[in-house]
Scaffold this motif. Structure first.
Motif, PDB file in Angstrom:
ATOM      1  N   HIS A  28       0.856  -1.184   0.000  1.00 36.50           N
ATOM      2  CA  HIS A  28       0.000   0.000   0.000  1.00 36.50           C
ATOM      3  C   HIS A  28       0.896   1.240   0.000  1.00 36.50           C
ATOM      4  CE1 HIS A  28      -3.671   2.195   1.978  1.00 36.50           C
ATOM      5  NE2 HIS A  28      -3.365   2.646   0.777  1.00 36.50           N
ATOM      6  N   LEU A  29       1.076   1.831  -1.169  1.00 38.65           N
ATOM      7  CA  LEU A  29       1.994   2.954  -1.330  1.00 38.65           C
ATOM      8  C   LEU A  29       1.315   4.273  -0.974  1.00 38.65           C
ATOM      9  CD1 LEU A  29       3.495   1.987  -4.811  1.00 38.65           C
ATOM     10  CD2 LEU A  29       4.351   1.369  -2.540  1.00 38.65           C
ATOM     11  N   ILE A  93      -0.261  -7.497  -4.942  1.00 41.28           N
ATOM     12  CA  ILE A  93      -1.139  -6.412  -5.344  1.00 41.28           C
ATOM     13  C   ILE A  93      -0.544  -5.116  -4.815  1.00 41.28           C
ATOM     14  CG2 ILE A  93      -2.680  -6.770  -3.325  1.00 41.28           C
ATOM     15  CD1 ILE A  93      -4.957  -5.704  -5.180  1.00 41.28           C
ATOM     16  N   VAL A  94      -0.430  -4.129  -5.690  1.00 41.41           N
ATOM     17  CA  VAL A  94       0.139  -2.835  -5.344  1.00 41.41           C
ATOM     18  C   VAL A  94      -0.976  -1.797  -5.429  1.00 41.41           C
ATOM     19  CG1 VAL A  94       1.831  -1.071  -5.959  1.00 41.41           C
ATOM     20  CG2 VAL A  94       2.407  -3.505  -6.210  1.00 41.41           C
ATOM     21  N   ILE A  95      -1.211  -1.093  -4.319  1.00 39.14           N
ATOM     22  CA  ILE A  95      -2.297  -0.115  -4.218  1.00 39.14           C
ATOM     23  C   ILE A  95      -1.687   1.273  -4.089  1.00 39.14           C
ATOM     24  CG2 ILE A  95      -4.353   0.555  -2.911  1.00 39.14           C
ATOM     25  CD1 ILE A  95      -3.823  -2.421  -1.571  1.00 39.14           C
ATOM     26  N   ALA A  96      -2.141   2.181  -4.946  1.00 34.50           N
ATOM     27  CA  ALA A  96      -1.653   3.564  -4.882  1.00 34.50           C
ATOM     28  C   ALA A  96      -2.868   4.489  -4.950  1.00 34.50           C
ATOM     29  CB  ALA A  96      -0.680   3.853  -6.021  1.00 34.50           C
ATOM     30  N   GLU A  97      -3.433   4.776  -3.807  1.00 34.89           N
ATOM     31  CA  GLU A  97      -4.626   5.632  -3.738  1.00 34.89           C
ATOM     32  C   GLU A  97      -4.211   7.072  -3.465  1.00 34.89           C
ATOM     33  OE1 GLU A  97      -8.816   6.046  -1.203  1.00 34.89           O
ATOM     34  OE2 GLU A  97      -7.301   4.587  -0.600  1.00 34.89           O
ATOM     35  N   PHE A 126      -4.782   1.883  -8.994  1.00 37.95           N
ATOM     36  CA  PHE A 126      -4.591   3.268  -8.594  1.00 37.95           C
ATOM     37  C   PHE A 126      -5.681   4.149  -9.191  1.00 37.95           C
ATOM     38  CE2 PHE A 126      -2.284   2.881 -12.596  1.00 37.95           C
ATOM     39  CZ  PHE A 126      -2.577   4.064 -13.262  1.00 37.95           C
ATOM     40  N   ASP A 127      -5.852   5.329  -8.625  1.00 36.50           N
ATOM     41  CA  ASP A 127      -6.809   6.291  -9.174  1.00 36.50           C
ATOM     42  C   ASP A 127      -6.047   7.355  -9.946  1.00 36.50           C
ATOM     43  OD1 ASP A 127      -5.887   7.145  -6.513  1.00 36.50           O
ATOM     44  OD2 ASP A 127      -7.202   8.870  -6.793  1.00 36.50           O
ATOM     45  N   ALA A 128      -6.694   7.877 -10.995  1.00 36.17           N
ATOM     46  CA  ALA A 128      -6.016   8.845 -11.860  1.00 36.17           C
ATOM     47  C   ALA A 128      -6.995   9.897 -12.358  1.00 36.17           C
ATOM     48  CB  ALA A 128      -5.373   8.139 -13.046  1.00 36.17           C
ATOM     49  N   PHE A 129      -6.500  11.118 -12.487  1.00 36.02           N
ATOM     50  CA  PHE A 129      -7.229  12.182 -13.166  1.00 36.02           C
ATOM     51  C   PHE A 129      -6.950  12.081 -14.662  1.00 36.02           C
ATOM     52  CE2 PHE A 129      -6.243  14.598  -9.092  1.00 36.02           C
ATOM     53  CZ  PHE A 129      -7.533  14.490  -8.590  1.00 36.02           C
TER      54      PHE A 129
END
Length: 213
Positions: A28-29, A93-97, A126-129
């Protein structure tokens, strides 16, 4: 509301991933003070929360490390991070919120490549604009007040598949269209349904899922 939906959608995805994939490691980054590990309630996953030293110091006031839950004080751009991640696990699993938009594209590429070199392959969430939203959000008073800078946005999720790292797009999850919206009041549900009819609004901020390696 949007941030709550984002957190819930990520929770749902991670919980389902871990239920299917045994002997997994979750990285979890930029975890901040998020309590995702404790919300997921999976005792089998080997979980690593990563953030700056000063953030980890605060986390230690609230969360205790265990044999399965770990805290890593590190910037995601530092090589020392990769020395602390276990290898030879079945699934990662790599999470970048709320993270990648604050990084420059070259930093993101370097991070994903180093993770690939270390882990072999992993699922990335991850979430992105989109590019326009990244520019507009960066000028928001709340962002300016804390001195944060928005560097990165992405219009087409296929862009990452061209980074020559064996990256495959698995899914896009939209904040304007998901099962969690049913829990909102009528007025807010209606607003989200209207927003979902416009592609530009729908893609302004969303979750992206990839397989790397």
């Amino acid at each position: 509301i949007l941030m709550s939906i984002r957190a819930k959608l990520i929770d749902n995805f991670v919980r389902n991933f871990l239920s299917i994939n045994q002997d997994s490691v979750a990285l979890h980054l930029g975890c901040g003070l998020d309590s995702r590990y404790h919300r997921i309630e999976n005792t089998d996953v080997d979980w690593y929360d990563v953030d700056f030293q000063e953030v980890i110091d605060i986390r230690k006031l609230f969360f205790q490390e265990t044999a399965k839950y770990h805290l890593i004080p590190s910037s995601v751009t530092e090589d020392s991070l990769f020395e602390k991640i276990p290898i030879a696990k079945k699934q990662y699993i790599v999470i970048a919120e709320g993270l990648f938009m604050y990084l420059k594209e070259e930093d993101i590429k370097n991070l994903l490549q180093k993770l690939k070199d270390k882990l072999g392959s992993y699922t990335l969430l991850f979430d992105a604009f989109n590019v326009y939203s990244a520019k507009k959000v960066g000028s928001h008073p709340s962002i300016k007040k804390i001195g944060a800078v928005i560097h990165w946005g992405i219009d087409s999720p296929e862009e990452l598949t061209k980074w020559k790292m064996d990256i495959k797009l698995l899914d896009q999850l939209y904040f304007t269209s998901n099962d969690e919206i049913k829990n909102l009041n009528f007025g807010t549900r209606t607003m989200f349904k209207i927003a979902n009819q416009f592609g530009f609004v729908k893609n302004a901020h969303r979750l992206l899922v990839y397989k790397v390696g």
